[in-house]
Structure formats: structure tokens, C-alpha cells
Scaffold this active site. Sequence first.
Site, PDB file in Angstrom:
ATOM      1  N   HIS A  13      12.702   6.008  -4.571  1.00  0.00           N
ATOM      2  CA  HIS A  13      12.137   4.871  -3.860  1.00  0.00           C
ATOM      3  C   HIS A  13      13.090   4.454  -2.751  1.00  0.00           C
ATOM      4  O   HIS A  13      14.302   4.382  -2.963  1.00  0.00           O
ATOM      5  CB  HIS A  13      11.885   3.689  -4.798  1.00  0.00           C
ATOM      6  CG  HIS A  13      10.911   2.701  -4.225  1.00  0.00           C
ATOM      7  ND1 HIS A  13      11.302   1.701  -3.383  1.00  0.00           N
ATOM      8  CD2 HIS A  13       9.568   2.607  -4.338  1.00  0.00           C
ATOM      9  CE1 HIS A  13      10.233   0.999  -3.010  1.00  0.00           C
ATOM     10  NE2 HIS A  13       9.181   1.528  -3.576  1.00  0.00           N
ATOM     11  N   LYS A  24      -1.022  -5.269  -3.443  1.00  0.00           N
ATOM     12  CA  LYS A  24      -1.108  -5.478  -1.999  1.00  0.00           C
ATOM     13  C   LYS A  24      -2.539  -5.757  -1.560  1.00  0.00           C
ATOM     14  O   LYS A  24      -2.777  -6.507  -0.616  1.00  0.00           O
ATOM     15  CB  LYS A  24      -0.566  -4.246  -1.263  1.00  0.00           C
ATOM     16  CG  LYS A  24       0.951  -4.120  -1.305  1.00  0.00           C
ATOM     17  CD  LYS A  24       1.454  -2.941  -0.511  1.00  0.00           C
ATOM     18  CE  LYS A  24       1.304  -1.640  -1.266  1.00  0.00           C
ATOM     19  NZ  LYS A  24       1.949  -0.504  -0.601  1.00  0.00           N
TER      20      LYS A  24
END
Length: 724
Positions: A173, A585
Amino acid sequence: MPITPPREPLWSVPDPVARLQELISQDAQEKMVPLRRDVRSLGILLGEALREQEGEDFYELVEDLRRNCIVLRNPNTSDNKLTLQRVTERIASLDVKQAYRLTKAFSTYFELANLAEANHRRRRLRASKTLRLPAQPGSFRGTLERLKRNGVSSDEALAWLKQVEVVPVFTAHPTEVARRTVLYKRRQIARQLDQLDWMPLTDAEAQERENIIAAAILALWQTEEVRRRKPTVQDEIQMGLDYYRNGLIETLPRLYEEMATAFRTVYDAPISAGEFPLVLRFGSWIGGDRDGHPFVNAEATHDALELARSTILLYYLEEIKRITEQLSSSTAQVPVTNTLRAALDAYVFSIKTLDPEAKRRPEEEVYRRFLGYIAHRLQMTLDATKHEDAYATAEEFRTDLLRISESLDSNFGRKLSEQLISPLLRQCETFGFHLYALDIRQHEKFHRQAIKDLASGTSLTDELQAPLETQVSEATHTVVETLRAVADLKRIYPPQSIRTHIISGTTCAEDVLRLVWLAQTNGVQVGRKGEDPGLMPVPLFESIEDLRHAPDICRALWTSPAYTPFLNSWHREQEVMLGYSDSNKDGGMLTSTWEIHKAHRALHRVAKECGVTLTLFHGRGGTVGRGGGPTHSAITAQPADAFSGHLKITEQGEVLNWKYIDGVVAERNLELMVAASLEALTRSGSYGAKSLPEWEASLESMSEEAYLFYRKNVMDNPDIPVYF
């Protein structure tokens, strides 16, 4: 420079009995003394490094700001406003270089404090085991005790356990910016903090460990904590593998021993660690996740598999060397089984290239001679996969270990077998020769484009006679290159090393069938065949709308005549992935959580209707905003009657360092996941409570209101991108 007068070691132990009492104390204040000592001592060592490296003025700046910030944290202080103004003005007066140094000083301090807290977690775990305290909430023993109180017998509990399979999947990540050299120094400090708790501790030992910590802190200060270049995929692969090398492989047998001990304690049942069901496997996305990662290509996937394979084979070789040194039993003292002797004779006859050193072993040391051949075969497997002496599969290696184990068990050597061979057998069962299963991931729009490019009236074979890049889009080239690489790599490496292909952005059953066609056309074995588990397409549902449609999409897929042969080859098992980060999101945290919960429950209902055993892959992020949070709570919060026992869950790159920093912490994290899975599985049966309709109606109403607010004020707000 003036010479600093010597001082007493920071971790000096004037009273070992009192220090030991602090380490195991259950008093709320006393048990925090070791943590405060660690934080204070690390702060002192950092301060000394700052004085030495940056001078007295800089040290005083750091200290002044630290003291003022402590004042600001006290709500009862009368001059907080004045203090805040003074701090603000002082910081505003700094130039960029001074501000950077100041930021580095405080971030280093917080890193050290985090290491002290992680060490305190290990300390309290040891104290709990030492004092034989009641099982902690979420622990494996605590879960077993709850089962027993609910009338579950040992046979029933063992049957539940045989249904559990937990697969943590490591991902890279971009928010994990720490360099490997920084992580190494953190581990070095953590190791010394742990050893400073070992009693008795002389002043000389305390000083030695303090010096090592001081040197590591100095090295941290002089090291750039952020890379000058972007990490490559190979960098990310190595960082992921570091967690296996630095304790994860080694700690696995200890975890099984702990769980077997807990089972024996609670149920008074004679079960060894070797007899305990296999409940853990491992996965990775690093080197296989192509969705939005243009640098993840066929070469990166090859590197991920090769490095993983070499990591586990090198570990096995070191273990065989260690076992050979210890297992010196002679047939002049105890016999061996005929099976082992026959296997050794077969090796003597068939293997001619063995290192002469092993052949010089005394005839009577049968175990050592046999281990010499095992080491030779492992070395050939590592160096030249196709060598005639190499192991073809991990199962062949396991069979050789079993021959040793059974011979020891049959000839008064059970303790040797349990201590030397059983741990390696458990590691072999878990890691094989591939260490982890590497998931491939790509967005469905790439597959859709590939179908459009390649299925326009001619066969794929005809279409690709000329160079690929001259005929098709970049998306199609990527898809074809990926699938051809998968086909090749599954022939070179253990076929279990790649077994799933995740389809991001799945919106219909056809998205899955497209991948099946593309994979088969490019030479990939999709269905299970022999030792090859095939390549299972895994739909990933990410948006709020897709989560709502997921059950109907899966019903259409699982009842499709075109898909049924593949589903049957996998024993009607299917993996489906739920996306936490993207749904957060898309719809906000509350709506995302609620829609995932509903999709989870509905998918299991549809799976039951279609005769499918469902494994849900939870794509959770590290932070709460990306679906993160306490893992145990997340697993046990699954809907009642909606868990098969199989769990796959991402472990994001930004949290790996704190969950797998060493063997003790990794063991605790894995134990929590297994315990939570057992808890959720049994509550999904006759022991679980179901939610009430009025609760769901209220949550549905709150979710809808939250969703509308989020879309209006965040997702569809044109000022948000400008603001960021």
C-alpha cells in the site's frame, strides 16, 4: 567536545524481585511502570542523540515545545491560550530545514513510543500466561471455554474447528512509506526491549542492550525515512516477505502448540499440536494486483513466486541442518522402522550426486544419513527445479518427514519427533513450496476490452499470429500477457501458488464468464484437475449499487450451465470478494458497513439455495475510513447463519509492521483471527442470536439518511476535489 560522565544504565535492576513483580503485576498502576520506564529511557536516548547530532540549541527547542504541549493537554491550565500562541509563534519562526528536523525528532519519538507499547503488549501476554489468569476476551482458550459452557463437547468443538480456514492476504500500500532499513532498525530496538525484561539482568547486560538501542536510534536519526525514489514492485515483494523471514514462519508451530494446549486444558482431551486441524493459510497481492498498478507485469508476478519459493525452501534447508545436528540417534542404541531403512536404501541407490560429507556419516546414524538426502533434494529443488533429484512436490518432502516422525514414534523417540519434526511438518502443510497463494487482480473493463478486440469474427489463435501489440489495445495486451504468464507460471511453480483471479468492478455474471473464456483461450486450466486447483474467478463487488445487486449476480452465475462444470470441479466452492474501501468512498462509512452486512447475509442465502459453499474475501483497509478496525470485532460481527468457517481477509501494507512486527505479536494476531472465526461459526449455528426486524428498519433509515447526506456534501460536492 566534553566527555559525558558515565551514568547508571537506564534499565539497571537494583532489585530483581521488585522488577519481576512489576513485569507480572495485575495492579493497574504498577503494571504500567515498565512501559513508562521504556518510554522514558527511549526518550532520554533520543535526546542524547539530538544533542550530539544537532547541538544544545536544537535539543532545547524540542524540549521547550514538548513541555508546552504537555501544558496544552491539561484542560485545567489557566494560560492555555497564551501557551498555544507561544508554541505557534515559535514554530512559525522556523525555516524549512529547522521545521524538518523538528518534525523528524517528534516522529522518531512517537515511533519509539509505539515500539515500547508493542513490547508492553508482549509483556502483558507473557504475564497472563505466567500467572495462568482467566482467558482474555477474544483468545482461543476463552472461546473454547464459552463453547464448553454452552454444552459443546470436545468432539463437537473439534468438528467446528475442522471447518475453520483463515487466510490473511498481505497487500502493498502506498501509505506504507517506511523503508526496509527503517523497519530493520525498529525490529532491532524491539528485540532489545524484549530482552531487557529477561531476569536476572546484570548491569553489564543492561548497558550492552542500551548501547545497541542507542546506536539504532542514532542510525534512525541519520537515515532518510522516506525513499528518494518510488518503491518498485520488487521492493514491495521483499518487504512483504520480510514478515515471513522475521518470525511468521517460525511462530506458526508455536501458535498450533498454544491452541492444542488450550484445547487440552479446557476439554481435558489428548490432542497434540500435530493432530490439530489446519486452520491457517496465507495469501498475497504483492506482484499479482494489476488493477491500477501498471508496473505489476508478468516479470513482477514471476519474481513474487520465485522469491516466495526461495524464502520457504531456504528456511526448510536451515531447519534440516539444525535437525541433523540434533538427531544423532544411532541404531546401535535404538532401531528404526523398515520403511525408513528402505527409503534410505532407495536414495543410496538412486542419488549419485550427494555431497560426500553426508556419505561419510556412520552407517548406524540412519536419521542423519536420511536427512542428508533430504537436504540434497531440497537444494536441488531450490537450484534447479527440473533436476532429477529435486522434489517434484512439497508432498514428497512431507512424506520423507513423516517417515522420520513415524520411525521416532515407533522407537522411543516421540519427544524428539514432537520437538524436531512436527513443527516442520506443520510448516510444510501450511506453506508447501510456494509460501503463499498469489492472487491475480484486474478490472473487468480490461477483460471487456479484450473480448471486444479479440472476438471480432476471428479466433484468438488466428488473431495473434502477428505481434500482439500491432493488433490490439494496450488493455488487451495486458490481459493476454497476464493470462499467458499465469499458464506458464503454474507449470513452473506449484499450481497452488496461483489459484484465484479477482475481477474488480464486477457488475454482472457475464464479467466472470468473460474471464473464464479469456483464461481458457490463453492456456490456463480454469477448473480443478489433479493437483492443480485451477484458476477460480472471484467477483469483487465495490460500489453501493453493486453490493445491492451482488446476490442476484451470483445466483445468475451459479445457475449458469456454462459455469456449472467449473463450479463442480471446485466441489461447488466459490470465493466472492467484498470491497470495503471503495464502498466507503462511494457511500460513506455507515451505508458501506450496512450494505456489506446485508450483501454478506444475502450471498450466503443464495449460496445455500444453489448448493454452493461460500468463502467471503473481506477487502478491508487499515484505517476506519477504509473498512479497518479491530479484526476480532469485525469477524464476530458477521451476520448470524452467514459464515461457512472459511475466511479470507486483506492485511494492508500500512498495518503489517504493527501486526506482524515479530513472532509474538504475529502469533497473537493470528490467534485472534482463528478464535473469532470459531466464535462466528458457532454463533452462526445453534448458539447465535439473530437481529430483530425493528433494529434493521432503524438502521436502514439511518443508512439512507447518511447516504444522501454523504453524496450531497462529499461525493457530489464539486468543492471537495478543489479542497484536497
